[in-house]
Design a protein around this motif. Structure first.
Motif, PDB file in Angstrom:
ATOM      1  N   VAL A   5     -13.386 -25.620 -26.296  1.00  0.00           N
ATOM      2  CA  VAL A   5     -13.590 -26.160 -24.965  1.00  0.00           C
ATOM      3  C   VAL A   5     -13.073 -27.696 -24.872  1.00  0.00           C
ATOM      4  CG1 VAL A   5     -15.104 -26.678 -23.075  1.00  0.00           C
ATOM      5  CG2 VAL A   5     -15.359 -24.502 -24.426  1.00  0.00           C
ATOM      6  N   LEU A   6     -12.359 -28.161 -24.071  1.00  0.00           N
ATOM      7  CA  LEU A   6     -12.049 -29.650 -23.920  1.00  0.00           C
ATOM      8  C   LEU A   6     -12.610 -30.231 -22.756  1.00  0.00           C
ATOM      9  CD1 LEU A   6      -8.064 -29.143 -24.724  1.00  0.00           C
ATOM     10  CD2 LEU A   6     -10.141 -29.821 -26.346  1.00  0.00           C
ATOM     11  N   ASP A   7     -13.469 -29.439 -22.060  1.00  0.00           N
ATOM     12  CA  ASP A   7     -14.223 -30.000 -20.845  1.00  0.00           C
ATOM     13  C   ASP A   7     -15.236 -31.176 -21.261  1.00  0.00           C
ATOM     14  OD1 ASP A   7     -13.003 -27.633 -19.996  1.00  0.00           O
ATOM     15  OD2 ASP A   7     -14.390 -27.503 -18.229  1.00  0.00           O
ATOM     16  N   ASP A   8     -15.733 -31.931 -20.405  1.00  0.00           N
ATOM     17  CA  ASP A   8     -16.631 -33.067 -20.824  1.00  0.00           C
ATOM     18  C   ASP A   8     -17.915 -32.357 -20.713  1.00  0.00           C
ATOM     19  OD1 ASP A   8     -14.694 -35.074 -20.985  1.00  0.00           O
ATOM     20  OD2 ASP A   8     -14.995 -35.680 -18.686  1.00  0.00           O
ATOM     21  N   ALA A   9     -18.301 -31.594 -19.924  1.00  0.00           N
ATOM     22  CA  ALA A   9     -19.566 -30.761 -19.986  1.00  0.00           C
ATOM     23  C   ALA A   9     -19.588 -29.554 -20.891  1.00  0.00           C
ATOM     24  CB  ALA A   9     -19.545 -30.254 -18.367  1.00  0.00           C
ATOM     25  N   THR A  10     -20.819 -29.362 -21.124  1.00  0.00           N
ATOM     26  CA  THR A  10     -20.830 -28.242 -22.028  1.00  0.00           C
ATOM     27  C   THR A  10     -21.010 -26.870 -21.573  1.00  0.00           C
ATOM     28  OG1 THR A  10     -21.959 -29.592 -23.876  1.00  0.00           O
ATOM     29  CG2 THR A  10     -21.943 -27.039 -24.287  1.00  0.00           C
ATOM     30  N   VAL A  11     -19.675 -26.195 -21.794  1.00  0.00           N
ATOM     31  CA  VAL A  11     -19.699 -24.908 -20.916  1.00  0.00           C
ATOM     32  C   VAL A  11     -18.978 -23.740 -22.150  1.00  0.00           C
ATOM     33  CG1 VAL A  11     -19.299 -25.852 -18.703  1.00  0.00           C
ATOM     34  CG2 VAL A  11     -17.322 -25.112 -19.928  1.00  0.00           C
ATOM     35  N   LEU A  12     -19.293 -22.519 -21.927  1.00  0.00           N
ATOM     36  CA  LEU A  12     -18.390 -21.649 -22.714  1.00  0.00           C
ATOM     37  C   LEU A  12     -17.000 -21.315 -22.253  1.00  0.00           C
ATOM     38  CD1 LEU A  12     -21.474 -18.644 -22.636  1.00  0.00           C
ATOM     39  CD2 LEU A  12     -20.845 -20.330 -24.469  1.00  0.00           C
ATOM     40  N   PRO A  13     -16.395 -20.941 -23.041  1.00  0.00           N
ATOM     41  CA  PRO A  13     -14.855 -20.865 -22.984  1.00  0.00           C
ATOM     42  C   PRO A  13     -14.369 -20.071 -21.640  1.00  0.00           C
ATOM     43  CG  PRO A  13     -15.318 -20.354 -25.404  1.00  0.00           C
ATOM     44  CD  PRO A  13     -16.630 -20.443 -24.454  1.00  0.00           C
ATOM     45  N   GLN A  14     -15.145 -19.201 -21.176  1.00  0.00           N
ATOM     46  CA  GLN A  14     -14.585 -18.623 -19.876  1.00  0.00           C
ATOM     47  C   GLN A  14     -14.988 -19.346 -18.850  1.00  0.00           C
ATOM     48  OE1 GLN A  14     -16.405 -17.205 -17.195  1.00  0.00           O
ATOM     49  NE2 GLN A  14     -14.667 -16.346 -16.246  1.00  0.00           N
ATOM     50  N   ALA A  15     -15.871 -20.225 -19.006  1.00  0.00           N
ATOM     51  CA  ALA A  15     -16.150 -21.216 -17.620  1.00  0.00           C
ATOM     52  C   ALA A  15     -15.299 -22.624 -17.695  1.00  0.00           C
ATOM     53  CB  ALA A  15     -17.639 -21.466 -17.707  1.00  0.00           C
ATOM     54  N   ALA A  16     -14.527 -22.905 -19.046  1.00  0.00           N
ATOM     55  CA  ALA A  16     -13.982 -24.045 -19.173  1.00  0.00           C
ATOM     56  C   ALA A  16     -12.531 -24.290 -18.325  1.00  0.00           C
ATOM     57  CB  ALA A  16     -13.538 -24.094 -20.580  1.00  0.00           C
ATOM     58  N   GLN A  17     -12.317 -25.260 -18.076  1.00  0.00           N
ATOM     59  CA  GLN A  17     -11.173 -25.686 -17.278  1.00  0.00           C
ATOM     60  C   GLN A  17      -9.755 -25.525 -18.089  1.00  0.00           C
ATOM     61  OE1 GLN A  17     -10.755 -25.923 -13.909  1.00  0.00           O
ATOM     62  NE2 GLN A  17     -12.506 -25.284 -13.804  1.00  0.00           N
ATOM     63  N   ARG A  18     -10.139 -26.038 -19.441  1.00  0.00           N
ATOM     64  CA  ARG A  18      -9.014 -26.241 -20.580  1.00  0.00           C
ATOM     65  C   ARG A  18      -9.653 -25.890 -21.793  1.00  0.00           C
ATOM     66  NH1 ARG A  18      -4.061 -26.855 -21.079  1.00  0.00           N
ATOM     67  NH2 ARG A  18      -3.201 -27.639 -23.167  1.00  0.00           N
ATOM     68  N   GLU A  65       3.998 -19.020 -11.782  1.00  0.00           N
ATOM     69  CA  GLU A  65       2.535 -19.314 -11.813  1.00  0.00           C
ATOM     70  C   GLU A  65       1.898 -18.912 -13.021  1.00  0.00           C
ATOM     71  OE1 GLU A  65      -1.405 -19.251  -8.781  1.00  0.00           O
ATOM     72  OE2 GLU A  65       0.672 -18.601  -8.160  1.00  0.00           O
ATOM     73  N   VAL A  66       2.150 -17.691 -13.428  1.00  0.00           N
ATOM     74  CA  VAL A  66       1.444 -17.259 -14.810  1.00  0.00           C
ATOM     75  C   VAL A  66       1.654 -18.147 -15.825  1.00  0.00           C
ATOM     76  CG1 VAL A  66       1.385 -15.764 -16.534  1.00  0.00           C
ATOM     77  CG2 VAL A  66       1.231 -14.744 -14.122  1.00  0.00           C
ATOM     78  N   LEU A  67       2.847 -18.731 -16.141  1.00  0.00           N
ATOM     79  CA  LEU A  67       3.441 -19.640 -16.971  1.00  0.00           C
ATOM     80  C   LEU A  67       2.597 -20.935 -16.567  1.00  0.00           C
ATOM     81  CD1 LEU A  67       7.151 -18.993 -17.380  1.00  0.00           C
ATOM     82  CD2 LEU A  67       5.362 -18.684 -19.123  1.00  0.00           C
ATOM     83  N   ASP A  68       2.466 -21.337 -15.417  1.00  0.00           N
ATOM     84  CA  ASP A  68       1.532 -22.643 -15.189  1.00  0.00           C
ATOM     85  C   ASP A  68       0.257 -22.610 -15.416  1.00  0.00           C
ATOM     86  OD1 ASP A  68       1.764 -25.407 -13.757  1.00  0.00           O
ATOM     87  OD2 ASP A  68       0.417 -24.386 -12.578  1.00  0.00           O
ATOM     88  N   ILE A  69      -0.520 -21.402 -15.156  1.00  0.00           N
ATOM     89  CA  ILE A  69      -1.704 -21.353 -15.515  1.00  0.00           C
ATOM     90  C   ILE A  69      -2.169 -21.466 -16.794  1.00  0.00           C
ATOM     91  CG2 ILE A  69      -3.628 -19.697 -15.536  1.00  0.00           C
ATOM     92  CD1 ILE A  69      -2.518 -18.357 -12.812  1.00  0.00           C
ATOM     93  N   VAL A  70      -1.289 -20.730 -17.754  1.00  0.00           N
ATOM     94  CA  VAL A  70      -1.487 -20.819 -19.065  1.00  0.00           C
ATOM     95  C   VAL A  70      -1.181 -22.307 -19.752  1.00  0.00           C
ATOM     96  CG1 VAL A  70      -0.637 -20.031 -21.315  1.00  0.00           C
ATOM     97  CG2 VAL A  70      -1.054 -18.357 -19.433  1.00  0.00           C
ATOM     98  N   ALA A  71      -0.044 -22.788 -19.363  1.00  0.00           N
ATOM     99  CA  ALA A  71       0.022 -23.999 -19.918  1.00  0.00           C
ATOM    100  C   ALA A  71      -0.816 -25.018 -19.612  1.00  0.00           C
ATOM    101  CB  ALA A  71       1.571 -24.459 -19.233  1.00  0.00           C
ATOM    102  N   SER A  72      -1.257 -24.975 -18.262  1.00  0.00           N
ATOM    103  CA  SER A  72      -2.238 -25.932 -17.954  1.00  0.00           C
ATOM    104  C   SER A  72      -3.751 -25.821 -18.147  1.00  0.00           C
ATOM    105  CB  SER A  72      -2.298 -26.233 -16.356  1.00  0.00           C
ATOM    106  OG  SER A  72      -2.629 -24.861 -15.600  1.00  0.00           O
ATOM    107  N   ARG A  73      -4.195 -24.411 -18.536  1.00  0.00           N
ATOM    108  CA  ARG A  73      -5.420 -24.203 -19.027  1.00  0.00           C
ATOM    109  C   ARG A  73      -5.599 -24.028 -20.313  1.00  0.00           C
ATOM    110  NH1 ARG A  73      -9.174 -21.394 -14.427  1.00  0.00           N
ATOM    111  NH2 ARG A  73     -10.551 -22.677 -15.881  1.00  0.00           N
ATOM    112  N   GLY A  74      -4.500 -23.412 -21.057  1.00  0.00           N
ATOM    113  CA  GLY A  74      -4.633 -22.764 -22.522  1.00  0.00           C
ATOM    114  C   GLY A  74      -5.274 -21.812 -22.418  1.00  0.00           C
ATOM    115  N   LYS A  75      -5.271 -20.846 -21.325  1.00  0.00           N
ATOM    116  CA  LYS A  75      -5.759 -19.595 -21.333  1.00  0.00           C
ATOM    117  C   LYS A  75      -5.145 -18.931 -19.883  1.00  0.00           C
ATOM    118  CE  LYS A  75      -9.820 -20.995 -19.118  1.00  0.00           C
ATOM    119  NZ  LYS A  75     -11.671 -20.665 -18.841  1.00  0.00           N
TER     120      LYS A  75
END
Length: 347
Positions: free
Chosen positions: A14-27, A70-80
Motif C-alpha cells: 500500500v502506497l497511501d499515507d494512511a494505514t489501509v488494506l490493499p482493497q481500500a488503497a488508492q494506489r 479507461e481500464v488502462l488508465d485505472i490500472v496505470a494510475s492505481r496499480g490495480k
C-alpha cells in the motif's frame, strides 16, 4: 510509510499515507521483485466483474476503444483494477512465474491458475496496452503481471474444462457455496434467485436444489432469458420481472409460490434491494451477491417496511468454493449449457 516486512494481507504494498488494506488503497506498489511470501503471475486474461463492466459500457455508450482506454488508465494510475464508480474489479487467469520461498499458497512455477481474490486488491501491471481486446466483453486478453499475497486465494485451472469456461465459473464461485450453506440451515425452504439466468444465479439455483430446497424460483428480466432458464431446468418456476420494481418483484415471486424463505440477489444493476426484501418471508434471509447493491439502501429499506429478515453480504469466499462450483458445472448439464451459451455469444 510502508512496513519494513511483508504482511500476508499485502499491507506492505500500500502506497497511501494512511494505514489501509490493499482493497481500500488508492494506489499499490507494483514492483516486480517479490517479498518472501508473495507469488508473481504472468497474466493471460482479466475477467472484469459484471457490475464494473456494465458501468463502463453505459458511461462510454458501448464504445470499445473508450472502455479499453479507461481500464488502462485505472490500472496505470492505481496499480490495480478497481472501477472508481462501482468499487469493484474482477479476477484473472495466468501462469505462475515466480514463487517466494515463504509463500503458503501451495503454487508452483508453471501452474495455470485463476485468482479467487478481487483485482481491487491485486497489484497489476499491463504491458501490452490491451491490444488484443476490443473493449466489448468482460473477458480481457492481457499480457502483464500480477502479485499475490500470503493470504490471497488462487485455484489451479482443471485440465478437463476449457480455460474460458473455468474462468467464468471461478469468477462467481462464492455465490453457490454460500447459497448452499444457507439453504442447508433451513428445513426444505423456498428459494428465489434474482438474476437466475446469469452466471452466479444459475449456479446458485443448482446449489439450492442440491442443498435441499423444496422449491426454486428463478427471476429474470425478459422472456428470452426465461426461455433459456426453463430449457436448462434449473428452477421449478421461472418468472419475468423487473428487479428494480419492488412491487412487481414481490408479486412475481409470490405468484410463483413465494414469498421466499431465502432470496439470493445476483443481478448487476442497482436498485434491487427493496424488491428482494419484500419478496422474502418474515424470518427469512436475503443474500446480496451483487457489487451493485447499496447496503445502506438495503438496511434502511428493510427497516422502512418493518421486514424481519436477515441480510447477508456475499463476500465471494467460502472454504472449498472453487471446487464446489466446478463440480456443479460438471454435474448439471443445464448450468454448463448456460455458461457455454454466454461464452459463444461473446465470441
Amino acid at each position: 510509510m510502508a512496513p519494513r516486512s511483508s504482511d500476508p494481507t499485502g499491507l506492505h504494498r500500500v502506497l497511501d499515507d494512511a494505514t489501509v488494506l490493499p482493497q481500500a488503497a488508492q494506489r499499490l506498489d507494483t514492483t516486480r521483485t517479490l517479498w518472501p511470501d508473495e507469488v508473481r503471475v504472468r497474466v493471460e486474461t482479466l475477467n472484469l466483474d459484471a457490475a464494473s463492466y456494465r458501468q463502463l459500457e453505459r458511461k462510454h455508450g458501448g464504445g470499445g476503444e473508450a472502455i479499453r482506454a479507461e481500464v488502462l488508465d485505472i490500472v496505470a494510475s492505481r496499480g490495480k483494477m478497481q472501477n472508481p464508480e462501482t468499487g469493484s474489479g474482477g479476477m484473472l487467469v495466468g501462469v505462475v512465474e515466480e514463487v517466494g520461498p515463504e509463500s503458503p499458497l501451495g503454487l508452483a512455477v508453471g501452474d495455470r491458475i485463476a485468482t479467487l481474490v478481487s483485482l481491487t486488491l491485486t497489484p497489476l501491471v499491463i504491458e501490452d496496452g490491451l491490444a488484443r481486446w476490443d473493449g466489448r466483453g468482460e473477458q480481457v486478453p492481457c499480457d502483464g503481471y500480477a502479485v499475490l499475497f500470503g493470504r490471497s486465494i488462487a485455484a489451479v485451472i482443471p485440465d478437463d474444462l476449457p480455460a474460458a469456461l473455468s474462468l467464468s465459473v471461478m469468477d462467481v464461485c462464492g455465490a453457490p457455496a454460500l447459497t448452499a450453506r444457507v439453504v442447508a440451515g433451513y428445513e426444505a425452504p423456498i428459494v428465489a434467485v434474482i438474476g437466475g439466468g446469469g452466471k452466479s444465479g444459475s449456479l446458485s439455483l443448482a446449489a439450492a436444489w442440491q442443498a435441499g430446497a423444496a422449491r426454486t424460483i428463478g427471476v429474470v428480466p425478459h422472456e428470452r432469458e426465461a426461455a433459456l432458464l426453463r430449457e436448462a431446468g434449473l428452477a421449478d418456476e421461472v418468472v419475468v420481472a423487473d428487479a428494480r420494481d419492488p412491487i412487481a418483484l414481490r408479486d412475481a415471486v409470490t405468484a410463483a409460490g413465494g414469498p421466499a424463505d431465502i432470496t439470493v440477489v445476483c443481478v448487476d444493476v442497482p436498485g434491487c434491494e427493496g424488491g428482494a426484501i419484500l419478496a422474502t418471508a418474515d424470518r427469512g434471509t436475503v443474500i446480496f451477491f451483487s457489487m451493485a447493491t447499496s447496503f445502506s439502501a438495503a438496511a434502511l429499506g428493510a427497516e422502512g417496511v418493518a421486514a424481519d429478515v436477515t441480510m447477508l453480504v456475499g463476500n465471494g469466499y467460502v472454504p472449498g468454493h472453487a471446487a464446489y462450483a466446478m463440480e456443479l458445472l460438471r454435474t448439471h448439464d443445464g448450468v454448463r449449457r448456460l455458461f457455454e451459451g454466454r461464452l459463444e455469444a461473446l465470441a
